[in-house]
Design an enzyme around this catalytic site. Structure first.
Site, PDB file in Angstrom:
ATOM      1  N   GLY A   1       0.847  -1.208   0.000  1.00 10.44           N
ATOM      2  CA  GLY A   1       0.000   0.000   0.000  1.00 10.44           C
ATOM      3  C   GLY A   1       0.872   1.243   0.000  1.00 10.44           C
TER       4      GLY A   1
ATOM      5  N   GLY B   1      -0.368   4.882  -0.090  1.00 10.60           N
ATOM      6  CA  GLY B   1      -1.419   5.256   0.861  1.00 10.60           C
ATOM      7  C   GLY B   1      -0.934   6.240   1.919  1.00 10.60           C
ATOM      8  NE  ARG B   2      -5.813   8.172   4.578  1.00 12.79           N
ATOM      9  CZ  ARG B   2      -6.667   8.047   3.555  1.00 12.79           C
ATOM     10  NH1 ARG B   2      -6.786   9.018   2.682  1.00 12.79           N
ATOM     11  NH2 ARG B   2      -7.415   6.974   3.428  1.00 12.79           N
TER      12      ARG B   2
ATOM     13  N   GLY C   1      -1.245  -3.658  10.078  1.00 15.40           N
ATOM     14  CA  GLY C   1      -1.953  -2.512  10.660  1.00 15.40           C
ATOM     15  C   GLY C   1      -3.359  -2.370  10.113  1.00 15.40           C
TER      16      GLY C   1
ATOM     17  CG  ASN D   1      -3.733   3.031  17.557  1.00 16.20           C
ATOM     18  OD1 ASN D   1      -2.544   3.261  17.726  1.00 16.20           O
ATOM     19  ND2 ASN D   1      -4.630   3.973  17.357  1.00 16.20           N
TER      20      ASN D   1
ATOM     21  CG  HIS E   1     -10.576   7.626  12.525  1.00 18.75           C
ATOM     22  ND1 HIS E   1     -11.240   6.998  13.551  1.00 18.75           N
ATOM     23  CD2 HIS E   1      -9.262   7.270  12.653  1.00 18.75           C
ATOM     24  CE1 HIS E   1     -10.375   6.295  14.266  1.00 18.75           C
ATOM     25  NE2 HIS E   1      -9.168   6.440  13.751  1.00 18.75           N
ATOM     26  CG  HIS E   2      -8.947  10.169   7.704  1.00 20.49           C
ATOM     27  ND1 HIS E   2      -9.240   9.447   6.579  1.00 20.49           N
ATOM     28  CD2 HIS E   2      -8.249   9.310   8.505  1.00 20.49           C
ATOM     29  CE1 HIS E   2      -8.721   8.235   6.676  1.00 20.49           C
ATOM     30  NE2 HIS E   2      -8.116   8.123   7.858  1.00 20.49           N
TER      31      HIS E   2
ATOM     32  CE  LYS F   1     -10.941   3.886  10.849  1.00 23.36           C
ATOM     33  NZ  LYS F   1      -9.923   2.990  10.269  1.00 23.36           N
TER      34      LYS F   1
HETATM   35  N1  LIG Z   1      -3.009  -0.156  13.080  1.00 24.43           N
HETATM   36  C1  LIG Z   1      -2.737   1.138  13.021  1.00 24.43           C
HETATM   37  O1  LIG Z   1      -1.984   1.704  13.836  1.00 24.43           O
HETATM   38  C2  LIG Z   1      -3.314   1.936  11.889  1.00 24.43           C
HETATM   39  C3  LIG Z   1      -4.117   1.323  10.978  1.00 24.43           C
HETATM   40  N2  LIG Z   1      -4.568   1.990   9.872  1.00 24.43           N
HETATM   41  C4  LIG Z   1      -5.299   1.176   8.914  1.00 24.43           C
HETATM   42  O2  LIG Z   1      -4.451   0.964   7.775  1.00 24.43           O
HETATM   43  C5  LIG Z   1      -5.246   0.817   6.607  1.00 24.43           C
HETATM   44  C6  LIG Z   1      -4.773   1.799   5.545  1.00 24.43           C
HETATM   45  O3  LIG Z   1      -5.005   3.111   5.972  1.00 24.43           O
HETATM   46  P1  LIG Z   1      -4.607   4.362   5.057  1.00 24.43           P
HETATM   47  O4  LIG Z   1      -3.155   4.325   4.742  1.00 24.43           O
HETATM   48  O5  LIG Z   1      -5.189   5.563   5.715  1.00 24.43           O
HETATM   49  O6  LIG Z   1      -5.457   4.033   3.740  1.00 24.43           O
HETATM   50  P2  LIG Z   1      -5.140   4.434   2.226  1.00 24.43           P
HETATM   51  O7  LIG Z   1      -6.402   4.192   1.477  1.00 24.43           O
HETATM   52  O8  LIG Z   1      -4.518   5.790   2.171  1.00 24.43           O
HETATM   53  O9  LIG Z   1      -4.025   3.380   1.781  1.00 24.43           O
HETATM   54  C7  LIG Z   1      -4.269   2.028   1.515  1.00 24.43           C
HETATM   55  C8  LIG Z   1      -3.375   1.650   0.357  1.00 24.43           C
HETATM   56  O10 LIG Z   1      -3.444   0.233   0.156  1.00 24.43           O
HETATM   57  C9  LIG Z   1      -3.424   0.010  -1.230  1.00 24.43           C
HETATM   58  N3  LIG Z   1      -3.953  -1.305  -1.556  1.00 24.43           N
HETATM   59  C10 LIG Z   1      -5.232  -1.746  -1.473  1.00 24.43           C
HETATM   60  N4  LIG Z   1      -5.325  -3.006  -1.944  1.00 24.43           N
HETATM   61  C11 LIG Z   1      -4.066  -3.371  -2.302  1.00 24.43           C
HETATM   62  C12 LIG Z   1      -3.506  -4.549  -2.873  1.00 24.43           C
HETATM   63  N5  LIG Z   1      -4.254  -5.632  -3.160  1.00 24.43           N
HETATM   64  N6  LIG Z   1      -2.162  -4.574  -3.112  1.00 24.43           N
HETATM   65  C13 LIG Z   1      -1.390  -3.510  -2.816  1.00 24.43           C
HETATM   66  N7  LIG Z   1      -1.870  -2.354  -2.298  1.00 24.43           N
HETATM   67  C14 LIG Z   1      -3.190  -2.293  -2.043  1.00 24.43           C
HETATM   68  C15 LIG Z   1      -4.268   1.159  -1.811  1.00 24.43           C
HETATM   69  O11 LIG Z   1      -4.035   1.340  -3.197  1.00 24.43           O
HETATM   70  C16 LIG Z   1      -3.782   2.317  -0.966  1.00 24.43           C
HETATM   71  O12 LIG Z   1      -2.659   2.955  -1.526  1.00 24.43           O
HETATM   72  C17 LIG Z   1      -6.689   0.997   7.068  1.00 24.43           C
HETATM   73  O13 LIG Z   1      -7.265  -0.266   7.325  1.00 24.43           O
HETATM   74  C18 LIG Z   1      -6.547   1.794   8.360  1.00 24.43           C
HETATM   75  O14 LIG Z   1      -7.631   1.660   9.231  1.00 24.43           O
HETATM   76  C19 LIG Z   1      -4.276   3.290   9.661  1.00 24.43           C
HETATM   77  C20 LIG Z   1      -3.508   3.980  10.545  1.00 24.43           C
HETATM   78  C21 LIG Z   1      -2.975   3.375  11.749  1.00 24.43           C
HETATM   79  O1  LIG Z   2      -7.825   4.673   9.268  1.00 21.18           O
HETATM   80  C1  LIG Z   2      -7.124   5.373  10.047  1.00 21.18           C
HETATM   81  O2  LIG Z   2      -6.710   6.489   9.731  1.00 21.18           O
HETATM   82  C2  LIG Z   2      -6.780   4.804  11.350  1.00 21.18           C
HETATM   83  N1  LIG Z   2      -7.093   3.574  11.571  1.00 21.18           N
HETATM   84  C3  LIG Z   2      -6.852   2.829  12.747  1.00 21.18           C
HETATM   85  C4  LIG Z   2      -8.150   2.401  13.370  1.00 21.18           C
HETATM   86  O3  LIG Z   2      -9.042   1.932  12.632  1.00 21.18           O
HETATM   87  O4  LIG Z   2      -8.300   2.525  14.575  1.00 21.18           O
HETATM   88  C5  LIG Z   2      -5.892   3.503  13.690  1.00 21.18           C
HETATM   89  C6  LIG Z   2      -5.933   5.000  13.707  1.00 21.18           C
HETATM   90  O5  LIG Z   2      -6.950   5.430  14.549  1.00 21.18           O
HETATM   91  C7  LIG Z   2      -6.032   5.617  12.338  1.00 21.18           C
END
Ligand SMILES: NC(=O)C1=CN([C@@H]2O[C@H](COP(=O)(O)OP(=O)(O)OC[C@H]3O[C@@H](n4cnc5c(N)ncnc54)[C@H](O)[C@@H]3O)[C@@H](O)[C@H]2O)C=CC1
Ligand SMILES: O=C(O)C1=N[C@H](C(=O)O)C[C@H](O)C1
Length: 272
Positions: free
Chosen positions: A11, A14-15, A101, A127, A158-159, A162
């Site tokens: 990914g 992605g963000r 994540g 998280n 969240h933004h 999401k």
């Molecule tokens: N556990 C934690 O601490 C955190 C978890 N997250 C989670 O991480 C995930 C991603 O969040 P963001 O970066 O904000 O989303 P995003 O939408 O900005 O990025 C996701 C990326 O994954 C890519 N992607 C999707 N399917 C794919 C595949 N089959 N192969 C390769 N790449 C693929 C997309 O093209 C995109 O670039 C969400 O589930 C979010 O809730 C986000 C922030 C913190």
């Molecule tokens: O999608 C996000 O941005 C985030 N996702 C995680 C969640 O689903 O809790 C962690 C964080 O809050 C940001």
């Protein structure tokens, strides 16, 4: 000679993907060996540093995960549930630590991750920040200390991009509260109230989700009783906190026995 384990980030555009790539590159404790995006993405075939608008990093973005995982000692994966399930199998094949994540898994999707953890180290957390993982411990403690006169409500913000709700963090906090109470979250969770819901049921744990603008991630655990209220709060203002936790997990996993772990294991805050 490059320092530390080789890391592939999925990914990549992605963000979180971009934040992870910058964090790994700047760490001096690991180095980037792969960057994966979904088939058809405009970054495929480009140097990931240039695609992010900076200097070249010598890593070309690919949609061939198997090829990108082969040289990696760890894969850091913040994508989507279906992608993460496929990556878990490939990470196990490559014997790479899989740091997950991604959030928004159904129960069946979580089950699909289990076989891969028999062959590789899998660290998964909704998280990865130190603050939230500490908050889960505090939540469990407070829930244990209080009886059902205190209604537990979890509110997250969240933004506006999401895609899943409640957030993975909210569910972690809900699990912690349920554990403290000695109940199964699935039996007491109130998700998405709407319409004539009737009075709140005693002992239930409620969830509410706010979506707007560029909010990085905010979580309140509210314990509300007659005449008083306790609020435990975490506010993330920078995605770097998640990326730092993920890199820590990737380093911690090196040389560990295969299995499913979480951030409490990584941070040394677990039972053991
Ligand atoms: N556990 C934690 O601490 C955190 C978890 N997250 C989670 O991480 C995930 C991603 O969040 P963001 O970066 O904000 O989303 P995003 O939408 O900005 O990025 C996701 C990326 O994954 C890519 N992607 C999707 N399917 C794919 C595949 N089959 N192969 C390769 N790449 C693929 C997309 O093209 C995109 O670039 C969400 O589930 C979010 O809730 C986000 C922030 C913190
Ligand atoms: O999608 C996000 O941005 C985030 N996702 C995680 C969640 O689903 O809790 C962690 C964080 O809050 C940001």
């Amino acid at each position: 000679m490059s320092a530390g384990p080789g890391i592939t980030v999925t990914g990549a555009s992605g963000r979180m993907g971009q934040m992870l790539i910058r964090t790994v590159a700047a760490s001096g404790r690991a180095h980037l060996v792969g960057a994966v995006e979904r088939p058809g993405h405009e970054w495929i075939g480009k140097d990931v540093g240039e695609a992010m608008g900076g200097a070249p990093m010598g890593v070309t973005v690919t949609d061939d995960a198997l090829e990108a995982f082969a040289p990696a000692q760890a894969v850091i994966d913040f994508t989507a549930p279906a992608a993460t399930i496929a990556f878990a199998k490939l990470a196990a094949q490559a014997r790479a630590v899989h740091v997950i994540g991604t959030t928004g898994f159904s129960d069946d999707e979580l089950e699909a991750l289990v076989p891969a953890a028999r062959h590789s180290v899998q660290v998964r957390a909704g998280n990865m920040s130190l603050g939230v993982n500490l908050l889960t411990m505090l939540t469990e403690k407070v829930a244990k200390a209080l009886d059902e006169d205190f209604d537990i409500e979890i509110v997250e913000a969240h933004h506006n991009q999401k895609v899943d709700a409640p957030s993975g963090t909210a569910l972690m906090l809900g699990e912690a509260a349920a554990t403290g109470r000695g109940v199964a979250l699935g039996r007491v969770a109130d998700r998405g109230r709407d319409g004539i819901t009737g009075p709140r049921e005693r002992g239930h744990i409620g969830f509410a989700a706010i979506r707007g603008g560029d909010v990085v991630g905010e979580h309140d655990v509210i314990f509300a009783a007659a005449g008083e209220r306790i609020v435990l709060r975490h506010i993330a203002t920078d995605r770097a906190v998640f990326a730092r936790g993920a890199l820590k997990a990737a380093l911690w996993g090196q040389g560990r026995a295969p299995g499913a772990y979480d951030m409490l294991d990584v941070l040394g805050l677990g039972d053991g």
